[in-house]
Design a protein around this motif. Structure first.
Motif, PDB file in Angstrom:
ATOM      1  N   HIS A 144       0.816  -1.215   0.000  1.00  0.00           N
ATOM      2  CA  HIS A 144       0.000   0.000   0.000  1.00  0.00           C
ATOM      3  C   HIS A 144       0.848   1.263   0.000  1.00  0.00           C
ATOM      4  O   HIS A 144       0.464   2.276  -0.598  1.00  0.00           O
ATOM      5  CB  HIS A 144      -0.949  -0.016   1.204  1.00  0.00           C
ATOM      6  N   GLU A 145       1.974   1.136   0.620  1.00  0.00           N
ATOM      7  CA  GLU A 145       2.879   2.286   0.600  1.00  0.00           C
ATOM      8  C   GLU A 145       3.256   2.633  -0.825  1.00  0.00           C
ATOM      9  O   GLU A 145       3.353   3.796  -1.198  1.00  0.00           O
ATOM     10  CB  GLU A 145       4.159   1.961   1.383  1.00  0.00           C
ATOM     11  N   ILE A 146       3.503   1.603  -1.611  1.00  0.00           N
ATOM     12  CA  ILE A 146       3.972   1.833  -2.980  1.00  0.00           C
ATOM     13  C   ILE A 146       2.880   2.462  -3.852  1.00  0.00           C
ATOM     14  O   ILE A 146       3.158   3.142  -4.824  1.00  0.00           O
ATOM     15  CB  ILE A 146       4.460   0.510  -3.602  1.00  0.00           C
ATOM     16  N   ASN A 147       1.633   2.170  -3.468  1.00  0.00           N
ATOM     17  CA  ASN A 147       0.532   2.681  -4.290  1.00  0.00           C
ATOM     18  C   ASN A 147       0.610   4.193  -4.477  1.00  0.00           C
ATOM     19  O   ASN A 147       0.247   4.730  -5.530  1.00  0.00           O
ATOM     20  CB  ASN A 147      -0.813   2.332  -3.638  1.00  0.00           C
ATOM     21  N   ASN A 148       1.041   4.854  -3.447  1.00  0.00           N
ATOM     22  CA  ASN A 148       1.118   6.307  -3.512  1.00  0.00           C
ATOM     23  C   ASN A 148       2.031   6.800  -4.622  1.00  0.00           C
ATOM     24  O   ASN A 148       1.588   7.514  -5.523  1.00  0.00           O
ATOM     25  CB  ASN A 148       1.608   6.851  -2.164  1.00  0.00           C
ATOM     26  N   PRO A 149       3.304   6.436  -4.564  1.00  0.00           N
ATOM     27  CA  PRO A 149       4.190   6.889  -5.637  1.00  0.00           C
ATOM     28  C   PRO A 149       3.703   6.477  -7.015  1.00  0.00           C
ATOM     29  O   PRO A 149       3.794   7.233  -7.976  1.00  0.00           O
ATOM     30  CB  PRO A 149       5.525   6.227  -5.322  1.00  0.00           C
ATOM     31  N   LEU A 176      -6.380   8.503   3.642  1.00  0.00           N
ATOM     32  CA  LEU A 176      -6.789   7.780   4.849  1.00  0.00           C
ATOM     33  C   LEU A 176      -5.689   7.771   5.900  1.00  0.00           C
ATOM     34  O   LEU A 176      -5.894   8.138   7.044  1.00  0.00           O
ATOM     35  CB  LEU A 176      -7.138   6.326   4.520  1.00  0.00           C
ATOM     36  N   LYS A 177      -4.497   7.317   5.482  1.00  0.00           N
ATOM     37  CA  LYS A 177      -3.431   7.165   6.458  1.00  0.00           C
ATOM     38  C   LYS A 177      -2.469   8.342   6.346  1.00  0.00           C
ATOM     39  O   LYS A 177      -1.664   8.451   5.425  1.00  0.00           O
ATOM     40  CB  LYS A 177      -2.666   5.858   6.197  1.00  0.00           C
ATOM     41  N   MET A 178      -2.623   9.239   7.308  1.00  0.00           N
ATOM     42  CA  MET A 178      -1.707  10.382   7.303  1.00  0.00           C
ATOM     43  C   MET A 178      -1.067  10.486   8.670  1.00  0.00           C
ATOM     44  O   MET A 178      -1.708  10.115   9.679  1.00  0.00           O
ATOM     45  CB  MET A 178      -2.473  11.675   7.026  1.00  0.00           C
ATOM     46  N   LEU A 179       0.151  11.005   8.666  1.00  0.00           N
ATOM     47  CA  LEU A 179       0.773  11.225   9.963  1.00  0.00           C
ATOM     48  C   LEU A 179       0.053  12.384  10.625  1.00  0.00           C
ATOM     49  O   LEU A 179      -0.192  13.407  10.017  1.00  0.00           O
ATOM     50  CB  LEU A 179       2.248  11.595   9.785  1.00  0.00           C
ATOM     51  N   GLY A 180      -0.278  12.234  11.837  1.00  0.00           N
ATOM     52  CA  GLY A 180      -0.909  13.329  12.545  1.00  0.00           C
ATOM     53  C   GLY A 180      -2.404  13.174  12.656  1.00  0.00           C
ATOM     54  O   GLY A 180      -3.005  13.500  13.677  1.00  0.00           O
ATOM     55  N   ARG A 181      -3.010  12.652  11.626  1.00  0.00           N
ATOM     56  CA  ARG A 181      -4.466  12.527  11.695  1.00  0.00           C
ATOM     57  C   ARG A 181      -4.949  11.453  10.755  1.00  0.00           C
ATOM     58  O   ARG A 181      -4.521  11.378   9.610  1.00  0.00           O
ATOM     59  CB  ARG A 181      -5.095  13.865  11.292  1.00  0.00           C
ATOM     60  N   ASP A 182      -5.912  10.690  11.223  1.00  0.00           N
ATOM     61  CA  ASP A 182      -6.474   9.630  10.406  1.00  0.00           C
ATOM     62  C   ASP A 182      -7.572  10.181   9.513  1.00  0.00           C
ATOM     63  O   ASP A 182      -8.302  11.103   9.904  1.00  0.00           O
ATOM     64  CB  ASP A 182      -7.051   8.551  11.337  1.00  0.00           C
ATOM     65  N   THR A 189      -7.232   6.962  -1.244  1.00  0.00           N
ATOM     66  CA  THR A 189      -6.220   6.318  -0.402  1.00  0.00           C
ATOM     67  C   THR A 189      -5.436   5.238  -1.144  1.00  0.00           C
ATOM     68  O   THR A 189      -5.930   4.636  -2.108  1.00  0.00           O
ATOM     69  CB  THR A 189      -6.859   5.695   0.837  1.00  0.00           C
ATOM     70  N   ALA A 190      -4.236   5.014  -0.680  1.00  0.00           N
ATOM     71  CA  ALA A 190      -3.421   3.921  -1.236  1.00  0.00           C
ATOM     72  C   ALA A 190      -3.834   2.571  -0.623  1.00  0.00           C
ATOM     73  O   ALA A 190      -3.582   1.507  -1.204  1.00  0.00           O
ATOM     74  CB  ALA A 190      -1.946   4.164  -0.944  1.00  0.00           C
ATOM     75  N   TYR A 191      -4.462   2.591   0.503  1.00  0.00           N
ATOM     76  CA  TYR A 191      -4.795   1.339   1.203  1.00  0.00           C
ATOM     77  C   TYR A 191      -6.190   0.894   0.812  1.00  0.00           C
ATOM     78  O   TYR A 191      -7.153   1.044   1.546  1.00  0.00           O
ATOM     79  CB  TYR A 191      -4.733   1.543   2.717  1.00  0.00           C
ATOM     80  N   GLY A 192      -6.236   0.358  -0.361  1.00  0.00           N
ATOM     81  CA  GLY A 192      -7.552  -0.030  -0.833  1.00  0.00           C
ATOM     82  C   GLY A 192      -7.989  -1.374  -0.297  1.00  0.00           C
ATOM     83  O   GLY A 192      -7.361  -2.397  -0.524  1.00  0.00           O
ATOM     84  N   SER A 193      -9.042  -1.368   0.444  1.00  0.00           N
ATOM     85  CA  SER A 193      -9.635  -2.652   0.862  1.00  0.00           C
ATOM     86  C   SER A 193     -11.109  -2.436   1.101  1.00  0.00           C
ATOM     87  O   SER A 193     -11.544  -1.351   1.467  1.00  0.00           O
ATOM     88  CB  SER A 193      -8.966  -3.176   2.130  1.00  0.00           C
ATOM     89  N   LEU A 194     -11.823  -3.471   0.892  1.00  0.00           N
ATOM     90  CA  LEU A 194     -13.271  -3.399   1.030  1.00  0.00           C
ATOM     91  C   LEU A 194     -13.657  -2.964   2.437  1.00  0.00           C
ATOM     92  O   LEU A 194     -14.568  -2.166   2.636  1.00  0.00           O
ATOM     93  CB  LEU A 194     -13.874  -4.765   0.719  1.00  0.00           C
ATOM     94  N   GLU A 195     -12.931  -3.480   3.399  1.00  0.00           N
ATOM     95  CA  GLU A 195     -13.300  -3.202   4.782  1.00  0.00           C
ATOM     96  C   GLU A 195     -13.154  -1.729   5.094  1.00  0.00           C
ATOM     97  O   GLU A 195     -14.028  -1.093   5.695  1.00  0.00           O
ATOM     98  CB  GLU A 195     -12.423  -4.012   5.758  1.00  0.00           C
ATOM     99  N   ILE A 240     -11.967   6.466  -3.171  1.00  0.00           N
ATOM    100  CA  ILE A 240     -11.187   6.171  -4.386  1.00  0.00           C
ATOM    101  C   ILE A 240      -9.848   5.603  -3.974  1.00  0.00           C
ATOM    102  O   ILE A 240      -9.205   6.103  -3.044  1.00  0.00           O
ATOM    103  CB  ILE A 240     -10.977   7.470  -5.196  1.00  0.00           C
ATOM    104  N   THR A 241      -9.395   4.587  -4.697  1.00  0.00           N
ATOM    105  CA  THR A 241      -8.100   4.008  -4.356  1.00  0.00           C
ATOM    106  C   THR A 241      -7.026   4.485  -5.312  1.00  0.00           C
ATOM    107  O   THR A 241      -7.262   4.717  -6.500  1.00  0.00           O
ATOM    108  CB  THR A 241      -8.139   2.461  -4.408  1.00  0.00           C
ATOM    109  N   LYS A 242      -5.832   4.619  -4.754  1.00  0.00           N
ATOM    110  CA  LYS A 242      -4.676   4.941  -5.585  1.00  0.00           C
ATOM    111  C   LYS A 242      -4.070   3.642  -6.038  1.00  0.00           C
ATOM    112  O   LYS A 242      -4.023   2.687  -5.253  1.00  0.00           O
ATOM    113  CB  LYS A 242      -3.625   5.691  -4.765  1.00  0.00           C
ATOM    114  N   PRO A 243      -3.472   3.624  -7.204  1.00  0.00           N
ATOM    115  CA  PRO A 243      -3.523   4.695  -8.216  1.00  0.00           C
ATOM    116  C   PRO A 243      -4.883   4.783  -8.901  1.00  0.00           C
ATOM    117  O   PRO A 243      -5.587   3.801  -8.981  1.00  0.00           O
ATOM    118  CB  PRO A 243      -2.431   4.277  -9.196  1.00  0.00           C
TER     119      PRO A 243
END
Lengths: 618, 138
Positions: free
Chosen positions: A388-393, B55-61, B82-88, B102-105
């Motif tokens: 997931h980290e890689i997804n960003n770049p 979704l996942k940011m330092l400092g704030r969710d 977000t980069a953390y794409g999951s159904l949940e 929306i999921t990245k990319p």
């Protein structure tokens, strides 16, 4: 601290077997000892029985003598004619001969009071006159005494056989005092007071004794014999012995052998009127030659309570083998039981040992799998995070590439370059997607796949590539395999991965074999190559994520671990066998992957998945 | 109608990408920050019609952002990219109040469409409120 425990666990069956073996040896020795004891006891028992038999024979002989005594007295009391050969007298005597039908009574005599003449009547009716004898004098003296009036005097005498000086015929003489009416010597009157001499029975001792011993049996081949107080055989199965001196007769038969044993028994015990049991070694037994160990029971048969020096000795003998046979069978039975127990223990130990080893191996396998699973799980989580980290770049690369491509006219090299950038970024995205799938918890609904179909699909895809790589492709599919659990895409991915690996192993060409078959409630797909093979040490680790033998950049090392994950998720298992050049020797190197997947509905029979092939007819 | 959009993300380049996408294709204004803690301050300073957040940011969710925005102004939709794409996580975000996910990319069209839909939703909400208040208010 684990170590001591593990050692003792494994060697318990071994120790048990050793202990059992030692116990068995002990039991064996004890068995031998008890065998000896058993033999002793049984021998003694047997001998006691022989003794009882001997006693019985003695009793029978005594009873026979008593009978003869009674007959004599009866004869004595019956009125007789004159003492010369009157017909009446003879007839009366013949009656007695008839009464004593066994043949032991050889003569009835009358002796005149002076001792002469002596008239002897034979069973055939003939009468002889015999000369007087000193012996009769003492008997006459006895007879004159009034207290002996209704008694019978017993004496024995022997006559040497004129044809064989070694042989003696032994006779018993029963005498009764004879009286007649006073004043009338011709009238025999039992209550008379005038002493008229003696009436005597002459009895053949051998005939009497043999009567009872002839049919005596001890065990199956034992027999009885009788000697008189001088050691002369009166009765013996060996007819030749009768009349001979017991000490000499045996020795004559086989001078090579000593008969110390029996001689001692006879001399020191039997001839002293003792009874008892014993053992000795004889030179033969009935027809059998050779030293025979014998058992003997003997007793004295007194002939006259008034004359204890007159007795016969009865012996019952049997070969010790009679007893031994009995004991041996007992012992053999005991031995067989012991053997059975030993075999049972051995079999038990062996099966325990094998079971132990099997369980140990199974345990090890389970541990390995658990280890693998947990490793994979933790790696999976890690990988998911990384992915997931890689997804960003990737998103950023793709995003700007896209924006630029809008600005730069297509066809230009710059546009092409941007397309390449986009393509590679998408490739990264694909990898990440795979990783994500690998880490995901399987909550999805299990779809089903038709493995034959999927195999054929994949083969169609790779066929041309294989050809260019000089790889021959063999496909063997079992007809009518029912569907398996697991989604088709996953299965395709796994197959593709395995085929890719196979291709990489067969750089110079080779054969790729794809097989499907049913194995119980599961279906098996196997992918085999004739490539270089995987060394045994590495086989364990090939399913580990990031494990690869390829050069860096050539592969991610994820293919097999992902495939493993996909298969496991579908409820199946994946196995590998391989042979490298070092391990195979002359044989073919190569690797085979087997995937076992559960059938979607195990109760389904052999229904063909689709259409089915033409009926096999040729 | 040109609206003001706030974009929150750790990654500065991602902020630039999103800003470029939005401004090159729409009239909307974009304010970006890689410090999600500035959310309240920025919302007080500007009248945003939409917030886009990672979704996942330092400092704030990201979920916290959703809640906070809803508190501050419940007519402002939040789109999670977000980069953390999951159904949940998607389900959870929607449950917590995010408008879209929306999921990245992503394809830039995805983002643009999501923005338009979110703004449309806002227009409807506002009109609805106006109509409700309209019957007897000062």
């Amino acid at each position: 601290m684990r170590n001591p425990l593990r050692i003792s666990r494994r060697s318990i069956p071994l120790l048990g077997s050793l202990a059992a073996g030692l116990l068995l040896l002990l039991a064996f020795f004890l068995g031998l000892v008890s065998f000896g004891k058993m033999r002793q006891v049984v021998t003694e028992e047997f001998n006691q029985q022989q003794l009882v038999l001997a006693r019985n024979l003695a009793v029978l002989m005594r009873q026979d003598l008593d009978f003869l005594r009674r007959e004599l007295l009866a004869l004595n009391r019956s009125p007789l004619g004159e003492t010369d050969d009157s017909a009446t007298w003879r007839r009366r005597l013949l009656v007695t001969f008839d009464a004593v039908e066994s043949g032991e009574l050889v003569a009835i005599r009358t002796v005149a009071p002076s001792g002469s003449p002596i008239l002897s009547l034979r069973p055939d009716g003939t009468v002889r006159e015999e000369g007087g004898d000193l012996r009769d004098d003492s008997i006459l003296l006895w007879a004159r005494r009034p207290e002996n009036r209704d008694r019978v005097h017993l004496s024995s005498f022997g006559v040497t056989d004129p044809r064989d000086p070694e042989r003696r015929r032994v006779f018993l003489l029963l005498s009764a005092a004879h009286f007649h009416a006073p004043g009338n010597p011709n009238l025999h009157d039992p209550s008379g007071t005038a002493f008229a001499g003696l009436v005597q029975f002459v009895v053949d001792a051998s005939v009497l004794a043999s009567r009872f011993t002839a049919d005596a049996r001890s065990g199956s081949t034992g027999y009885a014999w009788v000697i008189d107080e001088r050691g002369t055989f009166l009765a013996h199965p060996e007819a030749d012995f009768i009349g001979k001196n017991a000490f000499k007769a045996r020795h004559e038969k086989d001078p090579r052998l000593g008969f110390e044993g029996i001689n001692v028994i006879m001399r020191d015990h039997m001839l002293r009127g003792q009874e008892g049991t014993g053992e000795y070694v004889s030179g033969w037994h009935r027809q059998l030659k050779g030293p025979v160990h014998k058992l003997i029971g003997y007793t004295a048969a007194p002939l006259d309570p008034q004359r204890p020096e007159l007795f016969w000795s009865v012996a019952v003998v049997a070969p010790a083998s009679e007893v031994q046979g009995m004991v041996r069978s007992l012992y053999l039975r005991q031995l067989l039981v012991q053997l059975a127990i030993v075999l049972a223990i051995l079999a038990g130990s062996v099966s325990i040992l094998r079971r132990d080893r099997y369980w140990a191996a199974l345990q090890k396998e389970k541990e390995r799998q658990v280890n693998l699973s947990s490793r994979l799980a933790s790696l999976g989580t890690l990988a998911a995070g990384v992915a997931h980290e890689i997804n960003n770049p990737i998103a950023i690369i793709l995003g700007f590439a896209d924006l630029l491509m809008e600005k730069i006219p297509p066809g230009t090299p710059e546009h092409e370059h941007l397309k390449i950038i986009e393509k590679q970024a998408l490739a990264c995205k694909k990898i990440v997607e795979n990783l994500g799938r690998f880490a995901r918890i399987p909550e999805q609904r299990a779809e089903t796949s038709d493995i034959n179909e999927e195999v054929q699909r994949i083969v169609a895809m790779v066929k041309n590539t294989l050809l260019t790589e000089k790889i021959r492709c063999v496909v063997e599919l079992e007809e009518g395999l029912p569907p398996v659990t697991g989604d088709p895409q996953g299965l395709q991915q796994v197959l593709l991965n395995l085929i890719t690996n196979a291709r990489a192993a067969m750089k110079g060409g080779g054969t790729l074999t794809l097989r499907t078959r049913r194995v119980g409630n599961r279906a098996e797909v196997s992918v085999s190559d004739t490539g270089t093979g995987i060394p045994r040490k590495l086989l364990e680790r090939i399913f580990d994520p990031f494990f690869t033998t390829k050069a860096p950049g050539e592969g991610t090392g994820l293919g097999l671990s992902i495939s493993h994950g996909i298969v496991e998720k579908a409820g199946g298992s994946i196995h590998v066998e391989s042979r490298t050049a070092d391990e195979s020797g002359e044989g073919q190197t190569g690797t085979t992957f087997r995937i076992l997947l559960p059938l979607a509905s195990p109760e389904e029979g052999q229904e063909p998945a689709s259409g089915g092939g033409p009926p096999s007819g040729g | 109608m040109a609206e003001k959009i706030l974009v929150l993300d750790d990654e500065v380049d991602m902020l630039l990408l999103l800003e470029t996408i939005i401004t090159s294709r729409t009239d909307h204004d974009v304010v970006t920050t890689n410090n999600p803690l500035e959310l309240e301050e920025l919302m007080a300073r500007h009248a945003f019609s939409l917030v886009i957040s990672d979704l996942k940011m330092l400092g704030r969710d990201g979920l916290e952002v959703v809640q906070k925005v809803h508190e501050l102004d419940d007519t402002v939709p939040v789109v999670i990219i977000t980069a953390y794409g999951s159904l949940e996580s998607a389900q959870e975000a929607i449950r917590k109040g995010a408008y879209d996910y929306i999921t990245k990319p992503f394809r830039k069209e995805q983002v643009l469409i999501a923005i338009e839909r979110a703004l449309e939703w806002r227009r409807l909400i506002l009109e609805n409120r106006r109509l409700k208040n309209g019957g007897g208010s000062s």
